[in-house]
Scaffold this motif. Structure first.
Motif, PDB file in Angstrom:
ATOM      1  N   VAL A  37      30.512 -26.658  35.584  1.00  0.00           N
ATOM      2  CA  VAL A  37      30.509 -27.264  36.918  1.00  0.00           C
ATOM      3  C   VAL A  37      29.330 -26.655  37.664  1.00  0.00           C
ATOM      4  O   VAL A  37      29.107 -25.454  37.570  1.00  0.00           O
ATOM      5  CB  VAL A  37      31.821 -26.974  37.675  1.00  0.00           C
ATOM      6  N   TYR A  95      28.591 -22.952  37.020  1.00  0.00           N
ATOM      7  CA  TYR A  95      29.830 -22.227  36.760  1.00  0.00           C
ATOM      8  C   TYR A  95      30.415 -22.654  35.408  1.00  0.00           C
ATOM      9  O   TYR A  95      30.420 -23.848  35.067  1.00  0.00           O
ATOM     10  CB  TYR A  95      30.886 -22.551  37.816  1.00  0.00           C
ATOM     11  N   TRP A 112      37.450 -19.481  36.905  1.00  0.00           N
ATOM     12  CA  TRP A 112      36.029 -19.736  37.083  1.00  0.00           C
ATOM     13  C   TRP A 112      35.241 -18.437  36.882  1.00  0.00           C
ATOM     14  O   TRP A 112      35.720 -17.360  37.212  1.00  0.00           O
ATOM     15  CB  TRP A 112      35.741 -20.234  38.497  1.00  0.00           C
ATOM     16  N   GLY A 113      34.016 -18.582  36.393  1.00  0.00           N
ATOM     17  CA  GLY A 113      33.098 -17.451  36.391  1.00  0.00           C
ATOM     18  C   GLY A 113      32.399 -17.335  37.738  1.00  0.00           C
ATOM     19  O   GLY A 113      32.699 -18.088  38.666  1.00  0.00           O
ATOM     20  N   ARG A 114      31.459 -16.412  37.836  1.00  0.00           N
ATOM     21  CA  ARG A 114      30.696 -16.227  39.076  1.00  0.00           C
ATOM     22  C   ARG A 114      29.462 -17.120  39.133  1.00  0.00           C
ATOM     23  O   ARG A 114      28.835 -17.262  40.184  1.00  0.00           O
ATOM     24  CB  ARG A 114      30.270 -14.770  39.219  1.00  0.00           C
TER      25      ARG A 114
ATOM     26  N   GLY B  41      29.588 -17.617  48.762  1.00  0.00           N
ATOM     27  CA  GLY B  41      29.176 -16.689  47.717  1.00  0.00           C
ATOM     28  C   GLY B  41      30.209 -16.435  46.643  1.00  0.00           C
ATOM     29  O   GLY B  41      29.999 -15.571  45.777  1.00  0.00           O
ATOM     30  N   LYS B  42      31.304 -17.188  46.669  1.00  0.00           N
ATOM     31  CA  LYS B  42      32.379 -16.988  45.698  1.00  0.00           C
ATOM     32  C   LYS B  42      32.627 -18.258  44.899  1.00  0.00           C
ATOM     33  O   LYS B  42      32.280 -19.358  45.329  1.00  0.00           O
ATOM     34  CB  LYS B  42      33.686 -16.590  46.408  1.00  0.00           C
ATOM     35  N   ALA B  43      33.252 -18.099  43.740  1.00  0.00           N
ATOM     36  CA  ALA B  43      33.654 -19.251  42.947  1.00  0.00           C
ATOM     37  C   ALA B  43      34.863 -19.922  43.593  1.00  0.00           C
ATOM     38  O   ALA B  43      35.619 -19.290  44.329  1.00  0.00           O
ATOM     39  CB  ALA B  43      34.002 -18.812  41.530  1.00  0.00           C
ATOM     40  N   PRO B  44      35.044 -21.201  43.338  1.00  0.00           N
ATOM     41  CA  PRO B  44      36.247 -21.882  43.837  1.00  0.00           C
ATOM     42  C   PRO B  44      37.520 -21.263  43.260  1.00  0.00           C
ATOM     43  O   PRO B  44      37.516 -20.680  42.178  1.00  0.00           O
ATOM     44  CB  PRO B  44      36.071 -23.318  43.350  1.00  0.00           C
ATOM     45  N   PHE B 100      34.815 -34.523  42.095  1.00  0.00           N
ATOM     46  CA  PHE B 100      35.202 -33.757  43.275  1.00  0.00           C
ATOM     47  C   PHE B 100      34.948 -34.577  44.537  1.00  0.00           C
ATOM     48  O   PHE B 100      34.040 -35.414  44.573  1.00  0.00           O
ATOM     49  CB  PHE B 100      34.376 -32.472  43.385  1.00  0.00           C
TER      50      PHE B 100
END
Lengths: 122, 109
Positions: A37, A95, A112-114, B41-44, B100
């Motif tokens: 993604v 991601y 999820w990864g970073r 700055g973070k993943a969902p 999405f």
């Protein structure tokens, strides 16, 4: 608790190639479908590609079909994305994401990864 | 493709408010809808799946409802930790690909 760690991003010129990797740990990797993604800077989420646990089901977003190839190595607990003919509009944070399902369908992402940043620019 | 349209795109609210976000699909998706929260700055983070099932560990102030083409995410009493961007995602097996919504940013009023 599982973990996904992406790598392989960087700055690349338009038309060139790049290969992303995702290393999984903390769960039985070959039980689940996996996905890529992406998110362009300041933009929303875009699903790129997904692959079922055994590779029997593969799908791509229309925007990358024919240019990107998803693959996995269950023995190495790893997911890959080969990106060819890159365009500036492919610039994004990519991601790696784990699907909740172990079927051939694609569902939703519970891990999820970073992310790894890809920038396509001359 | 099954287009997912979220509204509003931005929502200003205060702590304690009841907040509702809407997601509309261009074709029926039979309840195959998930909601995510993303902070800068973070993943969902997965909140809701199957339109109304709460993911483990997610506070009960979050709830989802809807069917067919119209779905909602509700935060019953907004907390400081809830200021973030929220996305819906469809995974209907009859719609090619996964899509999405455009996102809803919940900001401090």
């Amino acid at each position: 608790e599982g973990q996904l760690v992406e790598s392989g991003g960087g700055l690349v010129q338009p038309g060139r190639s790049l290969r992303l990797s995702c290393a999984a740990s903390g769960f039985t990797f070959d039980d689940y479908a996996m996905h890529w993604v992406r998110q362009a800077p300041g933009k929303g989420l875009e699903w790129v590609s997904g692959m079922s646990w055994n590779g029997g089901s593969i799908d791509y977003a229309d925007s990358v079909r024919g240019r990107f190839t998803i693959s996995r190595d269950n023995a190495k607990n790893s997911l890959y994305l080969q990106m060819n003919s890159l365009r500036p509009e492919d610039s994004a944070l990519y991601y790696c994401a784990k699907d909740e399902t172990d079927t051939s369908d694609f569902w939703y992402f519970d891990l999820w990864g970073r992310g790894t940043l890809v920038t396509v620019s001359s | 493709d099954n287009q997912m349209t979220q509204s509003p795109s931005t929502l200003s609210a205060t702590v304690g408010d009841r907040v509702t976000i809407t997601c509309r699909a261009s074709h029926t998706i039979s309840g195959r809808l998930a909601w995510y929260q993303q902070k800068p700055g973070k993943a969902p983070k997965l909140l809701i799946y199957g339109a109304s099932s709460l993911q483990s560990g997610v506070p009960s102030r979050f709830s989802g409802s809807g069917s067919g083409t119209e779905f909602t995410l509700t935060i019953s009493s907004l907390q400081p930790d809830d200021f973030a961007t929220y996305y819906c995602q469809q995974y209907d097996s009859y719609s090619p690909g996964l899509t999405f919504g455009g996102g809803t940013k919940v900001e401090i009023k």
